[in-house]
Design a protein around this motif. Structure first.
Motif, PDB file in Angstrom:
ATOM      1  N   ILE A   1      46.807  37.864  27.989  1.00  0.00           N
ATOM      2  CA  ILE A   1      48.339  38.068  27.919  1.00  0.00           C
ATOM      3  C   ILE A   1      48.674  38.849  29.229  1.00  0.00           C
ATOM      4  N   GLU A   2      48.090  39.749  29.386  1.00  0.00           N
ATOM      5  CA  GLU A   2      48.476  40.643  30.512  1.00  0.00           C
ATOM      6  C   GLU A   2      48.294  39.828  31.968  1.00  0.00           C
ATOM      7  N   LEU A   3      47.413  39.043  32.232  1.00  0.00           N
ATOM      8  CA  LEU A   3      47.420  38.395  33.224  1.00  0.00           C
ATOM      9  C   LEU A   3      48.514  37.291  33.470  1.00  0.00           C
ATOM     10  N   ILE A   4      49.001  36.709  32.266  1.00  0.00           N
ATOM     11  CA  ILE A   4      50.061  35.921  32.396  1.00  0.00           C
ATOM     12  C   ILE A   4      51.372  36.746  32.556  1.00  0.00           C
ATOM     13  N   ASN A   5      51.609  38.089  31.856  1.00  0.00           N
ATOM     14  CA  ASN A   5      52.516  38.901  32.058  1.00  0.00           C
ATOM     15  C   ASN A   5      53.004  39.344  33.594  1.00  0.00           C
ATOM     16  N   SER A   6      51.701  39.832  34.099  1.00  0.00           N
ATOM     17  CA  SER A   6      51.862  40.399  35.430  1.00  0.00           C
ATOM     18  C   SER A   6      51.935  38.993  36.423  1.00  0.00           C
ATOM     19  N   SER A   7      51.571  37.897  36.301  1.00  0.00           N
ATOM     20  CA  SER A   7      52.003  36.873  36.941  1.00  0.00           C
ATOM     21  C   SER A   7      53.562  36.622  37.005  1.00  0.00           C
ATOM     22  N   ILE A   8      54.119  36.679  35.829  1.00  0.00           N
ATOM     23  CA  ILE A   8      55.467  36.495  35.617  1.00  0.00           C
ATOM     24  C   ILE A   8      56.152  37.410  36.405  1.00  0.00           C
ATOM     25  N   GLU A   9      55.874  38.650  36.328  1.00  0.00           N
ATOM     26  CA  GLU A   9      56.426  39.914  36.942  1.00  0.00           C
ATOM     27  C   GLU A   9      56.390  39.753  38.657  1.00  0.00           C
ATOM     28  N   HIS A  10      55.231  39.098  39.178  1.00  0.00           N
ATOM     29  CA  HIS A  10      55.138  39.033  40.438  1.00  0.00           C
ATOM     30  C   HIS A  10      55.900  37.925  40.912  1.00  0.00           C
TER      31      HIS A  10
ATOM     32  N   GLY B   1      42.259  36.220  41.309  1.00  0.00           N
ATOM     33  CA  GLY B   1      43.383  36.732  40.469  1.00  0.00           C
ATOM     34  C   GLY B   1      42.663  37.878  39.845  1.00  0.00           C
ATOM     35  N   PHE B   2      41.592  37.981  39.177  1.00  0.00           N
ATOM     36  CA  PHE B   2      41.263  39.330  38.499  1.00  0.00           C
ATOM     37  C   PHE B   2      41.065  40.454  39.494  1.00  0.00           C
ATOM     38  N   ARG B   3      40.687  40.203  40.773  1.00  0.00           N
ATOM     39  CA  ARG B   3      40.765  41.279  41.479  1.00  0.00           C
ATOM     40  C   ARG B   3      42.148  41.760  41.939  1.00  0.00           C
ATOM     41  N   ALA B   4      43.138  40.862  42.088  1.00  0.00           N
ATOM     42  CA  ALA B   4      44.442  41.218  42.528  1.00  0.00           C
ATOM     43  C   ALA B   4      45.101  42.165  41.151  1.00  0.00           C
ATOM     44  N   ALA B   5      44.724  41.505  40.020  1.00  0.00           N
ATOM     45  CA  ALA B   5      45.252  42.280  38.737  1.00  0.00           C
ATOM     46  C   ALA B   5      44.639  43.531  38.557  1.00  0.00           C
ATOM     47  N   PHE B   6      43.416  43.705  38.728  1.00  0.00           N
ATOM     48  CA  PHE B   6      42.793  45.124  38.754  1.00  0.00           C
ATOM     49  C   PHE B   6      43.333  45.931  39.691  1.00  0.00           C
ATOM     50  N   ARG B   7      43.459  45.634  40.908  1.00  0.00           N
ATOM     51  CA  ARG B   7      43.835  46.486  42.206  1.00  0.00           C
ATOM     52  C   ARG B   7      45.483  46.690  41.841  1.00  0.00           C
ATOM     53  N   THR B   8      45.978  45.812  41.378  1.00  0.00           N
ATOM     54  CA  THR B   8      47.527  46.109  41.423  1.00  0.00           C
ATOM     55  C   THR B   8      48.198  46.567  40.227  1.00  0.00           C
ATOM     56  N   GLU B   9      47.680  46.220  38.954  1.00  0.00           N
ATOM     57  CA  GLU B   9      48.219  46.390  37.655  1.00  0.00           C
ATOM     58  C   GLU B   9      47.572  47.504  36.839  1.00  0.00           C
TER      59      GLU B   9
ATOM     60  N   ALA C   1      48.545  48.592  33.870  1.00  0.00           N
ATOM     61  CA  ALA C   1      48.295  48.113  32.581  1.00  0.00           C
ATOM     62  C   ALA C   1      46.688  47.214  32.510  1.00  0.00           C
ATOM     63  N   PHE C   2      46.628  46.236  33.432  1.00  0.00           N
ATOM     64  CA  PHE C   2      45.530  45.462  33.272  1.00  0.00           C
ATOM     65  C   PHE C   2      44.082  46.289  33.451  1.00  0.00           C
ATOM     66  N   ARG C   3      44.099  47.558  34.173  1.00  0.00           N
ATOM     67  CA  ARG C   3      42.960  48.165  34.323  1.00  0.00           C
ATOM     68  C   ARG C   3      42.709  49.050  32.781  1.00  0.00           C
ATOM     69  N   GLN C   4      44.054  49.387  32.183  1.00  0.00           N
ATOM     70  CA  GLN C   4      43.850  50.011  31.008  1.00  0.00           C
ATOM     71  C   GLN C   4      43.355  49.268  29.989  1.00  0.00           C
ATOM     72  N   LEU C   5      43.677  47.840  29.902  1.00  0.00           N
ATOM     73  CA  LEU C   5      43.021  46.818  29.076  1.00  0.00           C
ATOM     74  C   LEU C   5      41.621  46.490  29.530  1.00  0.00           C
ATOM     75  N   VAL C   6      41.286  46.455  30.654  1.00  0.00           N
ATOM     76  CA  VAL C   6      39.505  46.406  30.829  1.00  0.00           C
ATOM     77  C   VAL C   6      38.900  47.729  30.054  1.00  0.00           C
TER      78      VAL C   6
ATOM     79  N   GLN D   1      52.753  40.899  25.401  1.00  0.00           N
ATOM     80  CA  GLN D   1      51.718  41.913  25.355  1.00  0.00           C
ATOM     81  C   GLN D   1      51.799  42.763  24.361  1.00  0.00           C
ATOM     82  N   PHE D   2      52.939  43.301  23.935  1.00  0.00           N
ATOM     83  CA  PHE D   2      52.997  43.902  22.636  1.00  0.00           C
ATOM     84  C   PHE D   2      52.500  43.238  21.547  1.00  0.00           C
ATOM     85  N   MET D   3      52.929  41.922  21.501  1.00  0.00           N
ATOM     86  CA  MET D   3      52.240  41.095  20.285  1.00  0.00           C
ATOM     87  C   MET D   3      50.720  40.900  20.262  1.00  0.00           C
ATOM     88  N   GLY D   4      50.216  41.087  21.550  1.00  0.00           N
ATOM     89  CA  GLY D   4      48.713  40.964  21.745  1.00  0.00           C
ATOM     90  C   GLY D   4      47.953  42.318  21.311  1.00  0.00           C
ATOM     91  N   LEU D   5      48.725  43.568  21.544  1.00  0.00           N
ATOM     92  CA  LEU D   5      48.257  44.825  21.053  1.00  0.00           C
ATOM     93  C   LEU D   5      48.350  44.732  19.535  1.00  0.00           C
TER      94      LEU D   5
END
Length: 129
Positions: free
Chosen positions: A80-89, A32-40, A42-47, A113-117
């Motif tokens: 939150i970004e992982l959950i947001n991305s999973s919802i989108e997928h 899941g981490f690899r998929a998020a990093f590879r495809t999202e 926003a996730f890379r920016q948060l990393v 995610q906005f609230m997390g930021l």
């Protein structure tokens, strides 16, 4: 079609019990981490944001509770970004057709995610200023 209400079938789908289940779950999490990093992006920016903020949180002279907040808020935003991305997928998997409920689901994930930021900004500015 597999009957997931059957407890034996459900256990088999989950990948075992005991230590085997923990190892499988860990592997799935890493995928899941690899998929998020590879495809999202926003996730890379948060990393990247976490790579900057977490060392600063360890370096600044604050109380243990303040340090915990400085560490936890960026990590929460990643979660939150992982959950947001999973919802989108999932929404996209169901249908790429524009639909008001799909839009609402994606918008609510984005709002989370906005609230997390906002939490990062509020905690960091409150503690460091």
């Amino acid at each position: 079609m597999t009957d997931v209400s059957d407890p034996k079938t459900a256990r088999e789908l989950k990948g075992g019990t005991g230590l085997r289940r923990i190892l499988n779950a860990t592997g799935y999490s890493m995928q899941g981490f690899r998929a998020a990093f590879r495809t999202e992006p926003a996730f890379r920016q948060l990393v990247l944001l976490n790579a900057v903020l977490l060392p600063i949180a360890l370096w600044v002279d604050v109380s243990p509770v303040e340090r915990a907040l400085l560490l936890l808020t960026p990590l929460l935003s990643l979660t939150i970004e992982l959950i947001n991305s999973s919802i989108e997928h999932v929404v996209d998997r169901i249908s790429l057709e524009l639909h008001p409920l799909s839009k609402s689901a994606k918008d609510m994930g984005s709002a989370a995610q906005f609230m997390g930021l906002v939490l990062i900004v509020v905690c960091w500015t409150t503690i460091l200023l």
